[in-house]
Write an enzyme that holds these catalytic residues in place. Structure first.
Site, PDB file in Angstrom:
ATOM      1  N   ASN A  55      -8.853 -12.600   3.791  1.00  0.00           N
ATOM      2  CA  ASN A  55      -9.383 -11.931   2.610  1.00  0.00           C
ATOM      3  C   ASN A  55     -10.892 -12.141   2.579  1.00  0.00           C
ATOM      4  OD1 ASN A  55      -9.901 -11.150  -0.225  1.00  0.00           O
ATOM      5  ND2 ASN A  55      -7.681 -11.295  -0.463  1.00  0.00           N
ATOM      6  N   HIS A  86       5.809  -0.692  -2.726  1.00  0.00           N
ATOM      7  CA  HIS A  86       5.395   0.031  -3.940  1.00  0.00           C
ATOM      8  C   HIS A  86       5.423   1.545  -3.758  1.00  0.00           C
ATOM      9  CE1 HIS A  86       3.100  -3.793  -5.499  1.00  0.00           C
ATOM     10  NE2 HIS A  86       4.399  -3.839  -5.729  1.00  0.00           N
ATOM     11  N   CYS A  94      11.040  20.256  -9.843  1.00  0.00           N
ATOM     12  CA  CYS A  94      12.132  20.078  -8.885  1.00  0.00           C
ATOM     13  C   CYS A  94      12.668  21.443  -8.441  1.00  0.00           C
ATOM     14  CB  CYS A  94      13.241  19.268  -9.547  1.00  0.00           C
ATOM     15  SG  CYS A  94      14.721  19.107  -8.547  1.00  0.00           S
ATOM     16  N   ASN A 145       0.823  -1.210   0.000  1.00  0.00           N
ATOM     17  CA  ASN A 145       0.000   0.000   0.000  1.00  0.00           C
ATOM     18  C   ASN A 145       0.855   1.258   0.000  1.00  0.00           C
ATOM     19  OD1 ASN A 145      -1.999  -1.838   0.148  1.00  0.00           O
ATOM     20  ND2 ASN A 145      -2.508  -1.473   2.292  1.00  0.00           N
ATOM     21  N   VAL A 146       0.303   2.289  -0.640  1.00  0.00           N
ATOM     22  CA  VAL A 146       1.025   3.559  -0.758  1.00  0.00           C
ATOM     23  C   VAL A 146       0.354   4.639   0.093  1.00  0.00           C
ATOM     24  CG1 VAL A 146       1.931   3.041  -3.067  1.00  0.00           C
ATOM     25  CG2 VAL A 146      -0.306   4.138  -2.863  1.00  0.00           C
ATOM     26  N   GLY A 150      -5.550  -9.036   2.682  1.00  0.00           N
ATOM     27  CA  GLY A 150      -6.183  -8.100   1.746  1.00  0.00           C
ATOM     28  C   GLY A 150      -5.409  -7.843   0.471  1.00  0.00           C
ATOM     29  N   THR A 151      -4.838  -8.887  -0.083  1.00  0.00           N
ATOM     30  CA  THR A 151      -4.190  -8.730  -1.395  1.00  0.00           C
ATOM     31  C   THR A 151      -4.624  -9.861  -2.315  1.00  0.00           C
ATOM     32  OG1 THR A 151      -2.086  -8.676  -2.615  1.00  0.00           O
ATOM     33  CG2 THR A 151      -2.045  -9.825  -0.500  1.00  0.00           C
ATOM     34  N   SER A 152      -4.802  -9.518  -3.590  1.00  0.00           N
ATOM     35  CA  SER A 152      -5.213 -10.527  -4.574  1.00  0.00           C
ATOM     36  C   SER A 152      -4.037 -11.409  -4.981  1.00  0.00           C
ATOM     37  CB  SER A 152      -5.778  -9.834  -5.817  1.00  0.00           C
ATOM     38  OG  SER A 152      -4.788  -8.990  -6.376  1.00  0.00           O
TER      39      SER A 152
HETATM   40  C1  BJW Z   1     -10.321  -7.424   1.506  1.00  0.00           C
HETATM   41  C2  BJW Z   1     -11.168  -6.466   1.998  1.00  0.00           C
HETATM   42  C3  BJW Z   1     -11.267  -6.388   3.373  1.00  0.00           C
HETATM   43  C4  BJW Z   1     -11.237  -6.269  -0.093  1.00  0.00           C
HETATM   44  N1  BJW Z   1     -10.554  -7.229   4.128  1.00  0.00           N
HETATM   45  N2  BJW Z   1      -9.636  -8.255   2.274  1.00  0.00           N
HETATM   46  C5  BJW Z   1       5.448 -12.547 -13.884  1.00  0.00           C
HETATM   47  C6  BJW Z   1       6.466 -12.554 -12.983  1.00  0.00           C
HETATM   48  C7  BJW Z   1       7.036 -11.367 -12.533  1.00  0.00           C
HETATM   49  C8  BJW Z   1       6.575 -10.139 -12.974  1.00  0.00           C
HETATM   50  C9  BJW Z   1       5.540 -10.142 -13.877  1.00  0.00           C
HETATM   51  C10 BJW Z   1       5.005 -11.318 -14.329  1.00  0.00           C
HETATM   52  N3  BJW Z   1       4.044 -11.015 -15.215  1.00  0.00           N
HETATM   53  C11 BJW Z   1       3.977  -9.660 -15.304  1.00  0.00           C
HETATM   54  C12 BJW Z   1       4.874  -9.105 -14.496  1.00  0.00           C
HETATM   55  C13 BJW Z   1       5.093  -7.660 -14.310  1.00  0.00           C
HETATM   56  C14 BJW Z   1       4.156  -6.941 -13.383  1.00  0.00           C
HETATM   57  C15 BJW Z   1       3.005  -7.804 -12.870  1.00  0.00           C
HETATM   58  O1  BJW Z   1       3.027  -8.377 -11.807  1.00  0.00           O
HETATM   59  N4  BJW Z   1       1.913  -7.853 -13.605  1.00  0.00           N
HETATM   60  C16 BJW Z   1       0.762  -8.665 -13.205  1.00  0.00           C
HETATM   61  C17 BJW Z   1      -0.494  -7.803 -13.181  1.00  0.00           C
HETATM   62  C18 BJW Z   1       0.676  -9.866 -14.110  1.00  0.00           C
HETATM   63  N5  BJW Z   1       4.927  -6.481 -12.256  1.00  0.00           N
HETATM   64  C19 BJW Z   1       5.643  -5.364 -12.346  1.00  0.00           C
HETATM   65  O2  BJW Z   1       5.716  -4.699 -13.343  1.00  0.00           O
HETATM   66  C20 BJW Z   1       6.414  -4.972 -11.091  1.00  0.00           C
HETATM   67  N6  BJW Z   1       7.779  -4.780 -11.374  1.00  0.00           N
HETATM   68  C21 BJW Z   1       8.556  -5.770 -11.811  1.00  0.00           C
HETATM   69  O3  BJW Z   1       8.145  -6.905 -11.987  1.00  0.00           O
HETATM   70  O4  BJW Z   1       9.854  -5.401 -11.999  1.00  0.00           O
HETATM   71  C22 BJW Z   1      10.754  -6.329 -12.568  1.00  0.00           C
HETATM   72  C23 BJW Z   1      10.980  -6.018 -14.001  1.00  0.00           C
HETATM   73  C24 BJW Z   1      10.933  -4.722 -14.445  1.00  0.00           C
HETATM   74  C25 BJW Z   1      11.174  -4.451 -15.772  1.00  0.00           C
HETATM   75  C26 BJW Z   1      11.433  -5.476 -16.640  1.00  0.00           C
HETATM   76  C27 BJW Z   1      11.458  -6.779 -16.180  1.00  0.00           C
HETATM   77  C28 BJW Z   1      11.245  -7.051 -14.838  1.00  0.00           C
HETATM   78  C29 BJW Z   1       5.876  -3.650 -10.542  1.00  0.00           C
HETATM   79  C30 BJW Z   1       4.499  -3.760 -10.032  1.00  0.00           C
HETATM   80  C31 BJW Z   1       4.002  -2.402  -9.533  1.00  0.00           C
HETATM   81  C32 BJW Z   1       2.569  -2.429  -9.071  1.00  0.00           C
HETATM   82  N7  BJW Z   1       2.110  -1.111  -8.829  1.00  0.00           N
HETATM   83  C33 BJW Z   1       0.764  -0.876  -8.333  1.00  0.00           C
HETATM   84  C34 BJW Z   1       0.467   0.636  -8.400  1.00  0.00           C
HETATM   85  C35 BJW Z   1       1.234   1.400  -7.312  1.00  0.00           C
HETATM   86  C36 BJW Z   1       1.008   2.854  -7.378  1.00  0.00           C
HETATM   87  C37 BJW Z   1      -0.423   3.254  -7.204  1.00  0.00           C
HETATM   88  O5  BJW Z   1      -1.053   2.947  -6.178  1.00  0.00           O
HETATM   89  O6  BJW Z   1      -0.952   3.887  -8.112  1.00  0.00           O
HETATM   90  O7  BJW Z   1       0.652  -1.370  -6.988  1.00  0.00           O
HETATM   91  S1  BJW Z   1      -0.491  -1.798  -9.201  1.00  0.00           S
HETATM   92  C38 BJW Z   1      -1.477  -2.140  -7.781  1.00  0.00           C
HETATM   93  O8  BJW Z   1      -1.514  -3.573  -7.542  1.00  0.00           O
HETATM   94  C39 BJW Z   1      -0.732  -1.509  -6.594  1.00  0.00           C
HETATM   95  C40 BJW Z   1      -0.908  -2.571  -5.536  1.00  0.00           C
HETATM   96  O9  BJW Z   1       0.071  -2.428  -4.529  1.00  0.00           O
HETATM   97  C41 BJW Z   1      -0.806  -3.854  -6.316  1.00  0.00           C
HETATM   98  C42 BJW Z   1      -1.432  -5.038  -5.622  1.00  0.00           C
HETATM   99  O10 BJW Z   1      -2.813  -4.878  -5.509  1.00  0.00           O
HETATM  100  P1  BJW Z   1      -3.597  -5.412  -4.218  1.00  0.00           P
HETATM  101  O11 BJW Z   1      -3.219  -4.596  -3.041  1.00  0.00           O
HETATM  102  O12 BJW Z   1      -3.422  -6.861  -4.108  1.00  0.00           O
HETATM  103  O13 BJW Z   1      -5.090  -4.990  -4.590  1.00  0.00           O
HETATM  104  P2  BJW Z   1      -6.225  -5.830  -5.370  1.00  0.00           P
HETATM  105  O14 BJW Z   1      -7.305  -4.868  -5.674  1.00  0.00           O
HETATM  106  O15 BJW Z   1      -5.662  -6.602  -6.473  1.00  0.00           O
HETATM  107  O16 BJW Z   1      -6.742  -6.853  -4.258  1.00  0.00           O
HETATM  108  C43 BJW Z   1      -7.463  -6.425  -3.112  1.00  0.00           C
HETATM  109  C44 BJW Z   1      -7.784  -7.667  -2.318  1.00  0.00           C
HETATM  110  O17 BJW Z   1      -8.356  -7.285  -1.075  1.00  0.00           O
HETATM  111  C45 BJW Z   1      -8.801  -8.578  -3.007  1.00  0.00           C
HETATM  112  O18 BJW Z   1      -8.315  -9.918  -2.965  1.00  0.00           O
HETATM  113  C46 BJW Z   1     -10.066  -8.431  -2.163  1.00  0.00           C
HETATM  114  O19 BJW Z   1     -10.843  -9.624  -2.126  1.00  0.00           O
HETATM  115  C47 BJW Z   1      -9.492  -8.095  -0.823  1.00  0.00           C
HETATM  116  N8  BJW Z   1     -10.340  -7.302   0.060  1.00  0.00           N
HETATM  117  N9  BJW Z   1     -11.715  -5.778   0.868  1.00  0.00           N
HETATM  118  C48 BJW Z   1      -9.730  -8.154   3.472  1.00  0.00           C
HETATM  119  N10 BJW Z   1     -12.104  -5.493   3.928  1.00  0.00           N
HETATM  120 ZN    ZN Z   2      15.970  17.768 -10.018  1.00  0.00          ZN
END
Ligand code: BJW
Ligand code: ZN
Length: 248
Positions: free
Chosen positions: A216, A122, A151, A105-106, A190-192
């Site tokens: 979750n 993140h 900047c 989380n951010v 709370g993460t997917s």
């Molecule tokens: C509850 C609830 C309640 C509801 N109680 N529960 C395979 C292997 C490795 C990497 C990859 C791969 N395939 C693709 C990739 C790359 C990519 C990736 O993972 N893509 C997938 C989508 C397939 N990853 C990246 O690009 C990452 N970097 C990387 O891999 O670098 C290496 C590299 C770089 C360059 C070249 C080669 C390699 C970076 C990922 C950055 C993610 N950024 C974000 C945005 C941050 C900024 C912002 O906020 O705007 O981060 S995306 C977004 O998703 C955010 C979150 O932190 C992240 C995770 O989401 P989260 O928190 O899990 O939310 P949800 O909505 O998905 O889930 C919520 C859950 O809560 C649900 O399950 C609900 O049921 C539950 N819930 N209410 C408990 N009350």
């Molecule tokens: Zn600068």
């Protein structure tokens, strides 16, 4: 839940507890998740607002997106789930045991709840850095007076200090995450688990024979490998943590 509480009673010599959180823990504070029905990624195009190429194309639009989120978050407070984790860290500190909190989380709510041993994977919505000289700045104004912010040193464009798709996570935090998966208990809240590399964390812990408690509102693709507790974090965490404290 009942099954988990029974299992906990059989555990002893627990020394290291690690927590991994996602946006679901902040949902009860009124902050949108990403992939739920009303989630951010249903209303915005990821390519436009969460990649560097989207930012390069239209920095003002991306800054508006982040400024709007900061405006939403500034009036929110941690909820019972966040406070339960603070309670756990405080308890473990007294017992001289290890507690680490990794968050995707951010929103900064874990800090606001009082937790200290936090690793932000993140980034943070309240920080920005210059795309040229990398100088950091804390963004205190909400809304920002000038969009996009520049900047103070080199007058270049600033960007939000968050990790977008295709970008590396801060290596010190990511390395700490991987090495911390040799824990006794990992709580995944709370993460997917759809975003990598963080989604690998629980599988590493599984390999290390940790007890993995997943909390979750819905099952994830990985729930069957873990001790899954269905429920809202703010509702089930306090009970789980009270039970945990008795054996720690
Ligand atoms: C509850 C609830 C309640 C509801 N109680 N529960 C395979 C292997 C490795 C990497 C990859 C791969 N395939 C693709 C990739 C790359 C990519 C990736 O993972 N893509 C997938 C989508 C397939 N990853 C990246 O690009 C990452 N970097 C990387 O891999 O670098 C290496 C590299 C770089 C360059 C070249 C080669 C390699 C970076 C990922 C950055 C993610 N950024 C974000 C945005 C941050 C900024 C912002 O906020 O705007 O981060 S995306 C977004 O998703 C955010 C979150 O932190 C992240 C995770 O989401 P989260 O928190 O899990 O939310 P949800 O909505 O998905 O889930 C919520 C859950 O809560 C649900 O399950 C609900 O049921 C539950 N819930 N209410 C408990 N009350
Ligand atoms: Zn600068």
């Amino acid at each position: 839940m009942k099954k988990l509480l029974e299992k906990l009673k059989t555990k002893e010599n627990l020394e290291k507890i690690v927590v991994l959180t996602g946006s679901g823990i902040s949902a009860e504070s009124g902050i949108s998740t990403f992939r739920d029905n009303d989630g951010l990624w249903n209303n915005y195009n990821i390519e436009d607002v969460a990649t560097y190429s989207g930012f390069a194309k239209d920095p003002e639009m991306v800054w508006k997106f982040y400024d709007q989120r900061r405006q939403e978050i500034q009036n929110t407070k941690p909820n019972k789930g966040h406070y339960a984790l603070f309670d756990l860290e405080t308890h473990l500190q007294k017992k001289n045991k290890e507690f680490l909190l990794f968050t995707q989380n951010v929103d900064g709510l874990h800090y606001m709840a009082g937790n200290r041993n936090i690793y932000e994977l993140h980034g943070n919505l309240w920080d920005a850095f210059c795309i040229n000289c990398k100088k950091k700045r804390r963004l205190n104004d909400v809304p920002l007076r000038v969009l996009p912010p520049k900047c103070e040193s080199c007058k270049n464009l600033m960007r939000p200090d968050v990790v977008w798709f295709g970008e590396q996570l801060p290596s010190s935090v990511l390395d700490k995450g991987f090495e911390s998966m040799d824990c006794d208990i990992l709580m995944v809240i709370g993460t997917s688990l759809l975003v990598y590399p963080v989604a690998y964390f629980p599988f590493l812990a599984l390999k290390n024979k940790s007890l993995i408690i997943e909390i979750n509102t819905e099952k994830t693709h990985a729930s069957d490998y873990f001790s899954f507790v269905k429920g809202k974090a703010g509702e089930v965490l306090p009970e789980i943590i009270n039970n945990l404290k008795e054996i720690l």
